[in-house]
Each structure stands twice: as C-alpha cells, then as structure tokens.
Design a protein around this motif. Sequence first.
Motif, PDB file in Angstrom:
ATOM      1  N   UNK A 303       0.832  -1.195   0.000  1.00  0.00           N
ATOM      2  CA  UNK A 303       0.000   0.000   0.000  1.00  0.00           C
ATOM      3  C   UNK A 303       0.875   1.256   0.000  1.00  0.00           C
ATOM      4  N   UNK A 304       0.327   2.336  -0.577  1.00  0.00           N
ATOM      5  CA  UNK A 304       1.082   3.574  -0.686  1.00  0.00           C
ATOM      6  C   UNK A 304       0.136   4.755  -0.530  1.00  0.00           C
ATOM      7  N   UNK A 305       0.695   5.887  -0.088  1.00  0.00           N
ATOM      8  CA  UNK A 305      -0.034   7.147   0.014  1.00  0.00           C
ATOM      9  C   UNK A 305       0.638   8.144  -0.912  1.00  0.00           C
ATOM     10  N   UNK A 306      -0.167   8.780  -1.783  1.00  0.00           N
ATOM     11  CA  UNK A 306       0.338   9.732  -2.759  1.00  0.00           C
ATOM     12  C   UNK A 306      -0.172  11.127  -2.446  1.00  0.00           C
ATOM     13  N   UNK A 307       0.645  12.128  -2.750  1.00  0.00           N
ATOM     14  CA  UNK A 307       0.238  13.519  -2.667  1.00  0.00           C
ATOM     15  C   UNK A 307      -0.549  13.850  -3.931  1.00  0.00           C
ATOM     16  N   UNK A 308      -1.823  14.268  -3.767  1.00  0.00           N
ATOM     17  CA  UNK A 308      -2.633  14.574  -4.928  1.00  0.00           C
ATOM     18  C   UNK A 308      -2.159  15.788  -5.693  1.00  0.00           C
ATOM     19  N   UNK A 309      -1.387  16.661  -5.052  1.00  0.00           N
ATOM     20  CA  UNK A 309      -0.947  17.890  -5.703  1.00  0.00           C
ATOM     21  C   UNK A 309       0.209  17.655  -6.671  1.00  0.00           C
ATOM     22  N   UNK A 310       1.195  16.861  -6.248  1.00  0.00           N
ATOM     23  CA  UNK A 310       2.376  16.675  -7.098  1.00  0.00           C
ATOM     24  C   UNK A 310       2.716  15.214  -7.375  1.00  0.00           C
ATOM     25  N   UNK A 311       1.908  14.274  -6.893  1.00  0.00           N
ATOM     26  CA  UNK A 311       2.129  12.865  -7.199  1.00  0.00           C
ATOM     27  C   UNK A 311       3.218  12.200  -6.395  1.00  0.00           C
ATOM     28  N   UNK A 312       3.821  12.886  -5.431  1.00  0.00           N
ATOM     29  CA  UNK A 312       4.896  12.270  -4.640  1.00  0.00           C
ATOM     30  C   UNK A 312       4.385  11.086  -3.839  1.00  0.00           C
ATOM     31  N   UNK A 313       5.243  10.093  -3.654  1.00  0.00           N
ATOM     32  CA  UNK A 313       4.941   9.000  -2.736  1.00  0.00           C
ATOM     33  C   UNK A 313       5.285   9.459  -1.331  1.00  0.00           C
ATOM     34  N   UNK A 314       4.269   9.637  -0.508  1.00  0.00           N
ATOM     35  CA  UNK A 314       4.477  10.108   0.855  1.00  0.00           C
ATOM     36  C   UNK A 314       4.759   8.973   1.822  1.00  0.00           C
ATOM     37  N   UNK A 315       4.300   7.776   1.476  1.00  0.00           N
ATOM     38  CA  UNK A 315       4.548   6.603   2.324  1.00  0.00           C
ATOM     39  C   UNK A 315       4.322   5.352   1.497  1.00  0.00           C
ATOM     40  N   UNK A 316       5.207   4.372   1.660  1.00  0.00           N
ATOM     41  CA  UNK A 316       5.046   3.054   1.040  1.00  0.00           C
ATOM     42  C   UNK A 316       5.190   2.024   2.141  1.00  0.00           C
ATOM     43  N   UNK A 317       4.187   1.163   2.293  1.00  0.00           N
ATOM     44  CA  UNK A 317       4.182   0.209   3.387  1.00  0.00           C
ATOM     45  C   UNK A 317       5.057  -1.001   3.148  1.00  0.00           C
ATOM     46  N   UNK A 318       5.275  -1.736   4.216  1.00  0.00           N
ATOM     47  CA  UNK A 318       5.978  -3.006   4.118  1.00  0.00           C
ATOM     48  C   UNK A 318       5.011  -4.084   3.637  1.00  0.00           C
ATOM     49  N   UNK A 319       5.548  -5.188   3.168  1.00  0.00           N
ATOM     50  CA  UNK A 319       4.709  -6.304   2.766  1.00  0.00           C
ATOM     51  C   UNK A 319       3.901  -6.797   3.965  1.00  0.00           C
ATOM     52  N   UNK A 320       2.583  -6.883   3.790  1.00  0.00           N
ATOM     53  CA  UNK A 320       1.714  -7.362   4.855  1.00  0.00           C
ATOM     54  C   UNK A 320       1.181  -6.282   5.761  1.00  0.00           C
ATOM     55  N   UNK A 321       1.736  -5.061   5.700  1.00  0.00           N
ATOM     56  CA  UNK A 321       1.223  -3.965   6.522  1.00  0.00           C
ATOM     57  C   UNK A 321      -0.099  -3.471   5.936  1.00  0.00           C
ATOM     58  N   UNK A 322      -0.985  -3.007   6.798  1.00  0.00           N
ATOM     59  CA  UNK A 322      -2.322  -2.588   6.382  1.00  0.00           C
ATOM     60  C   UNK A 322      -2.589  -1.161   6.847  1.00  0.00           C
ATOM     61  N   UNK A 323      -2.872  -0.274   5.896  1.00  0.00           N
ATOM     62  CA  UNK A 323      -3.222   1.103   6.224  1.00  0.00           C
ATOM     63  C   UNK A 323      -4.649   1.133   6.761  1.00  0.00           C
ATOM     64  N   UNK A 324      -4.848   1.678   7.967  1.00  0.00           N
ATOM     65  CA  UNK A 324      -6.180   1.678   8.573  1.00  0.00           C
ATOM     66  C   UNK A 324      -6.754   3.081   8.739  1.00  0.00           C
ATOM     67  N   UNK A 325      -5.930   4.120   8.644  1.00  0.00           N
ATOM     68  CA  UNK A 325      -6.433   5.495   8.708  1.00  0.00           C
ATOM     69  C   UNK A 325      -5.379   6.422   8.137  1.00  0.00           C
ATOM     70  N   UNK A 326      -5.837   7.515   7.522  1.00  0.00           N
ATOM     71  CA  UNK A 326      -4.899   8.469   6.935  1.00  0.00           C
ATOM     72  C   UNK A 326      -5.566   9.832   6.854  1.00  0.00           C
ATOM     73  N   UNK A 327      -4.774  10.888   7.002  1.00  0.00           N
ATOM     74  CA  UNK A 327      -5.178  12.233   6.619  1.00  0.00           C
ATOM     75  C   UNK A 327      -3.968  12.856   5.936  1.00  0.00           C
ATOM     76  N   UNK A 328      -3.916  14.179   5.805  1.00  0.00           N
ATOM     77  CA  UNK A 328      -2.778  14.753   5.104  1.00  0.00           C
ATOM     78  C   UNK A 328      -1.590  15.024   6.019  1.00  0.00           C
ATOM     79  N   UNK A 329      -1.633  14.492   7.251  1.00  0.00           N
ATOM     80  CA  UNK A 329      -0.499  14.624   8.171  1.00  0.00           C
ATOM     81  C   UNK A 329       0.117  13.276   8.523  1.00  0.00           C
ATOM     82  N   UNK A 330      -0.733  12.299   8.864  1.00  0.00           N
ATOM     83  CA  UNK A 330      -0.259  11.038   9.399  1.00  0.00           C
ATOM     84  C   UNK A 330      -0.934   9.854   8.717  1.00  0.00           C
ATOM     85  N   UNK A 331      -0.297   8.700   8.868  1.00  0.00           N
ATOM     86  CA  UNK A 331      -0.880   7.431   8.446  1.00  0.00           C
ATOM     87  C   UNK A 331      -0.810   6.474   9.624  1.00  0.00           C
TER      88      UNK A 331
END
Length: 469
Positions: A303-331
């Motif tokens: 899983x990954x989190x992208x910046x909608x403004x410039x397309x940057x990868x803000x976070x890329x998870x490890x294999x098996x990790x699960x994103x459960x909540x996100x905003x524009x500050x934290x994951x």
Amino acid sequence: MALGLVTVVALAATGVWNPFPAVWDWVDRSDPIAEPDVVWQQRVGGTPRSVTIAGDTVVVEQRTRVEARSLATGAQLWERKADWSAVAGGDRDPVVAVGKLLVKGYELLDPATGVTRRRDDDAVAVWTYRNLLLDARCTDATDCTLSAWDPRGTVPLWTAFLPGVHSGLLADNPGLRGTRRLTATRIDDGVAGPEPVPPLLGFPVDGRVHVVDTATGRVLQNVEPGRDERLSVVGGRMLRIAARSQDGTCYFAISGRDPATGQETWQRAGVNLRTADNAGCAQREDPQGARNVLIGVAPDGREAVLDGYDGRLLWVGEQGAKLIAVDDRYALVRAADKRSVVARELGTDRVRWTRPATGKVGAALTPYAAVVVDEKPSRLVALDPRTGRELAALRTSANALAVGSKGMIIGEGREIGYVRFGATAGDPARPPGDGGVPAPGGTGGTPGDDDTCGPKRELCPDPAGGKDG
C-alpha cells in the motif's frame, strides 16, 4: 397488599406522595456504556443517524427529527422536526442546516438555542464545511446557481452558474468527485465533523465534471472523461485515472492536471487507486484517500499514500502492513505481524508512536484525536495524533460517534455519552492552523483560518490574485 396498594394510589392521586416516577426511573435506568463511566449518559428518542459536536452543543440527527444537547450536561436544549441535518462552521461559529426530503429550501439554526439564523426557500442541495457552506438552486434542470456562504453570513461570498447539479432534490452533502474515506467498524464515518472546504470541488453533471475554485467561485474546467477514465478532484488538482484491461488484469495510469490550464503536472503508472472492482476495469468508485492525499496499491501489493498535488509517494508500506487510517499529516498502519499500530508522519517516514493491537483493530484520524478501536477485549481509545499519548481509554462495546476539541461522544443503540479528554495528554484543544496556530507545512494561521495551506500552499489563495491549483 391490596390495602397497601389502594393507600399508595390514593396518596398519589391526592398529590401527597407519588412513588411511581422514582420507581419508573429505577426500572428504566440504563447501564453505563463504558468503564470508566462517562461524564454524562442520555437516551435519545431514536437511534442516531449522525452525531456532531458543534461548539458547546451536541447535534443528534434522527430519522424524522434533530435535537441539540448541552455538551457539559447532556440536557436537551431544543428539538425540531426534520428529515435531514448537517453542521457547518468551526468551534466558534457553528450552525445547523435542517430541511425536509422532497421539499426545497433549508433553515440555518443556532445550535445552542435552535433559533433560525437564516432561511432559504429555493435550494435543492447543501454542502457543509468547517469554513464554508454551499447551496444550489435551479430554475430548471440545466440552469443552476451555486452560492458560497460564510457559515453565519447573510450575503453570499460568490455565486457560480452550473448546467445542473445531478437531478431532483438532493438534501445535504450529495456526492462530489473527490476521495472515499477509509472506514472502520464502530467508528462513525462522520466522527471528525465538518472538514475545511477543499481548494477545488468537482461537480458531476451529465457525465462531465465541472471544477469550481472555492476561493473565487470560478468554474475552471468542464471536462468529459475518456472511455476508460475516471475524473477526480484532489489536493488542488484534477486527476485523470485511466484503467485498461489487458491479459486478465487492470493497468492503471494517473495524470494530475492544473485545473486552470489543463496542462499535465505529474503522472504515475502502475498504482491501483481501487476505483475498479473487477477485471473488466470499469471505474465506478472514487479513489480512496483523505483531503489532499490518495491511497493506492503498488504492483508488488504494498500500500502507498500519494500527494494529490504533485504525485509524490508520501509513504510506502511493508509487505503485509495494512493502512487503517490516513489524513494529510499522518498514516496509521497495522503492522504486518498484526500485533501493533504504528503512526507515521507522511513525507518523512518518521514513526510518531507505536501501540499494541490485535488483528481486528480499526482507527480514524480527526483534527483533535486519533481514535483506535480493538476487539477481544473490546476497547476504544483516543490518542494525541502527534505523540500517541492517551486522551481517553475505555472498556466498551460502544461506537465512536463524534470527536471534539475537549472530548468525544460515544454511543450504543439509543444511548449516547460524553467522554472528556484527560488534561495531561498533550494539547488537543485546536487542530493545526485553527485560530492562528501554525500548521505542518503551512506558514502560520490567521484568525479564523481553520486549515493548513499545505506544502505547496495549494489550499490558500494567492494574495496577488492568482492561484496555482
């Protein structure tokens, strides 16, 4: 026994002594919905459809009515018949919009008194935000006027003309082209309350998307998606999301475009934004995300989190990790071993905090607290999103319904209760950028500014009159 009963009835009828109300209160007394006990607990008239903290009040929307209660005591302040309600404004200037289904118009009520502050008899739809209220009125199906209001204003800030806003009477907050929030069991979808208005909104009308600048009311784009595309407006950009079916799978490509010029500003291929639900690749859903970030899945399944403004990868998870909540500050991420929740600061890969959890953990991020729910044993915890320090920790099977600056509302069935945050758990009194508090990535707030300007100032108008996204 008969003589005693007759005596009691006679005393009650003459007003000398009436034990029946006290007996009924004892029979009807509710069990506490949490341990430790809540500040107050009240039974409302029906199962709440939504609960929102509005200043010093709690607004409870039910099927055919809306009521407000004191945040301090839980006592009912007022009640109105209404088919829908929605809260706009921040802690200092909240209002409650109410209306009836299949009937034009709405009223704006003071949440403390229920007094009507403004009435509209023509609007067919209302959108409520922390710092803005939008409404739309249509003279016919292809001629509509969109108006923006300060939550407590009496004169529109701007108006814009659109060739429709879907069709029919739409009540409160009909869907726009943006992002879908991650959801969690036992956490209400509207737990964070009204959010700051995005810099751009995408209105779907007759197969096209009309992009409106919320600072000026200008309609910047009127775009029809391609056959394999879905359009979404995120983080000050208009996104073209292409999904192509080949070799039994879907191939994705994302293009971010400047809404003023239509020129491409970034592109990224291979990230699945979960807009398509089968191998046919028909995109029927908005991408998942929050505010100006997007959630995707890389080709290797991470899983990954992208910046909608410039397309940057803000976070890329490890294999098996699960994103459960996100905003524009934290994951908030459930670790691959399913034994802990890790909070990461987006864009820095910095771990803010870690706490133990089970495999069935769920979470939500709000401006004031990160809410984490767990099972076996059943727990509900509010944490300072920056430090992970506990603001409240409850043994309960109740749901988290609303989070405010000083506490949260939990509920189970018709019972709702107020949990006050601990005074030693950081300073959750204001969200970043609220009332002059500098926000991460911003340049410092201004009085009444309830939002960060963002890392590219994409959420704030240019004082010189221009606006990049």
